[in-house]
Design a protein around this motif. Structure first.
Motif, PDB file in Angstrom:
ATOM      1  N   UNK A  36     -26.128  65.096 -54.109  1.00 27.31           N
ATOM      2  CA  UNK A  36     -24.831  65.173 -53.734  1.00 27.31           C
ATOM      3  C   UNK A  36     -24.094  63.946 -53.381  1.00 27.31           C
ATOM      4  N   UNK A  37     -24.949  62.724 -53.514  1.00 29.00           N
ATOM      5  CA  UNK A  37     -24.409  61.362 -53.223  1.00 29.00           C
ATOM      6  C   UNK A  37     -23.495  61.028 -54.303  1.00 29.00           C
ATOM      7  N   UNK A  38     -23.878  61.259 -55.525  1.00 29.49           N
ATOM      8  CA  UNK A  38     -23.001  60.918 -56.683  1.00 29.49           C
ATOM      9  C   UNK A  38     -21.871  62.011 -57.202  1.00 29.49           C
ATOM     10  N   UNK A  39     -22.421  63.199 -56.863  1.00 30.57           N
ATOM     11  CA  UNK A  39     -21.700  64.450 -57.282  1.00 30.57           C
ATOM     12  C   UNK A  39     -20.276  64.576 -56.486  1.00 30.57           C
ATOM     13  N   UNK A  40     -20.121  63.699 -55.384  1.00 29.70           N
ATOM     14  CA  UNK A  40     -19.036  64.222 -54.352  1.00 29.70           C
ATOM     15  C   UNK A  40     -18.538  62.799 -53.848  1.00 29.70           C
ATOM     16  N   UNK A  99     -12.480  57.388 -59.837  1.00 31.19           N
ATOM     17  CA  UNK A  99     -11.791  58.879 -60.111  1.00 31.19           C
ATOM     18  C   UNK A  99     -12.103  59.601 -58.898  1.00 31.19           C
ATOM     19  N   UNK A 100     -13.205  59.202 -58.280  1.00 30.92           N
ATOM     20  CA  UNK A 100     -13.640  60.134 -57.288  1.00 30.92           C
ATOM     21  C   UNK A 100     -14.542  61.390 -57.879  1.00 30.92           C
ATOM     22  N   UNK A 101     -15.115  62.306 -56.889  1.00 29.38           N
ATOM     23  CA  UNK A 101     -15.703  63.385 -57.462  1.00 29.38           C
ATOM     24  C   UNK A 101     -16.946  62.937 -58.242  1.00 29.38           C
ATOM     25  N   UNK A 130     -21.606  50.420 -45.027  1.00 29.06           N
ATOM     26  CA  UNK A 130     -21.773  49.508 -46.492  1.00 29.06           C
ATOM     27  C   UNK A 130     -21.274  50.672 -47.428  1.00 29.06           C
ATOM     28  N   UNK A 131     -20.193  50.235 -48.366  1.00 27.13           N
ATOM     29  CA  UNK A 131     -19.670  50.937 -49.170  1.00 27.13           C
ATOM     30  C   UNK A 131     -20.095  50.636 -50.546  1.00 27.13           C
ATOM     31  N   UNK A 132     -20.777  51.758 -51.379  1.00 29.52           N
ATOM     32  CA  UNK A 132     -21.242  51.643 -52.302  1.00 29.52           C
ATOM     33  C   UNK A 132     -20.472  51.929 -53.581  1.00 29.52           C
ATOM     34  N   UNK A 133     -20.374  51.500 -54.656  1.00 30.05           N
ATOM     35  CA  UNK A 133     -19.161  51.800 -55.799  1.00 30.05           C
ATOM     36  C   UNK A 133     -19.868  52.217 -56.845  1.00 30.05           C
ATOM     37  N   UNK A 134     -19.643  53.304 -57.578  1.00 25.47           N
ATOM     38  CA  UNK A 134     -20.330  53.901 -58.804  1.00 25.47           C
ATOM     39  C   UNK A 134     -19.091  53.693 -59.792  1.00 25.47           C
ATOM     40  N   UNK A 135     -19.432  53.580 -61.359  1.00 25.66           N
ATOM     41  CA  UNK A 135     -18.397  53.912 -62.342  1.00 25.66           C
ATOM     42  C   UNK A 135     -17.977  55.120 -62.254  1.00 25.66           C
TER      43      UNK A 135
END
Length: 237
Positions: free
Chosen positions: A77-81, A48-50, A5-10
């Motif tokens: 680490x999930x949202x920092x990288x 933007x990644x990261x 599953x691909x999870x996408x954040x802003x």
């Protein structure tokens, strides 16, 4: 093998109009993650990644929610990288992932709703009849997505997302680029639905009419667990 599953954040962190810090909303990642992580393989991406910005108001609002606080303290680490959307698009187009999920928060209204890479990503999943899902403001990512014939992806499909009343109650209607309820209602041909009461749980599972794949939307933070569970079901788990 576990489904991927691909999870996408802003990547959007501040509303200039009122100098309001924003981003993705804590329980809308924490609760679906709780449901999904032991049964699926998750990849986290953002435009933007990261580091993907976490809305600080959601940390305060859900400080008494054990699922959210545990996630906040243990899974940074999930949202920092995060991976960059442009880097995961070719992998998605080759069929690497089985479903996509968009976390809400006000941030997606400002970047993901119009992001060309995100739109292409959603189209690749929908065209392959793979589940596409989002919660709260997350369904804004569908408003500019079209099917191969040029119709809105959500045309004639029952759909939900953060309501006008809820937006008014958090006092951010005046700084939004558009009102999500209005836009989803327009693009779906009047098929937008919501819970009987503001902030009540509402999860809608429908079908992308032209393509046949599953479309899962949740209205607000209370709907986050339900969206995760509906996604598991759509993946046959």
């Amino acid at each position: 093998m576990a489904p991927k599953v691909l999870i996408v954040l802003t990547s959007f962190d501040k509303i200039e109009a009122n100098d309001h810090p924003t981003g993705w909303y804590l329980p809308e990642f924490a609760h679906p993650w709780e449901v999904l992580h032991s049964k699926t393989e998750l990849t986290i991406a953002s435009p933007k990644g990261g580091a993907a910005p976490l809305d600080p108001s959601s940390v305060k609002m859900f400080e008494n929610d054990p699922v959210s606080t545990k996630f906040l303290n243990e899974q940074e680490a999930l949202w920092k990288n995060t991976e960059k959307l442009a880097d995961v698009l070719p992998r998605a187009e080759k069929g690497e992932f089985d479903a996509i999920f968009y976390v809400g928060g006000h941030g997606p209204m400002f970047d993901l709703a119009t992001d060309k890479t995100s739109i292409a990503l959603i189209q690749s999943f929908a065209n392959a009849r793979k589940p596409v899902s989002a919660v709260c403001h997350g369904p804004c990512v569908f408003v500019n997505v079209t099917t191969p014939s040029g119709k809105p992806l959500v045309a004639d499909a029952e759909v939900t997302g953060f309501s006008n009343t809820e937006e008014d109650q958090v006092d951010l209607s005046k700084v939004m680029p558009f009102m999500l309820e209005d836009e989803l209602n327009k693009k779906s041909g009047g098929k937008y639905v919501k819970a009987d009461q503001p902030w009540g749980e509402k999860v809608v599972v429908s079908t992308v009419k032209e393509l046949g794949g599953t479309l899962i939307t949740g209205q607000n933070p209370a709907s986050a667990t339900g969206v995760g569970e509906a996604l598991l079901k759509a993946l046959g788990l």
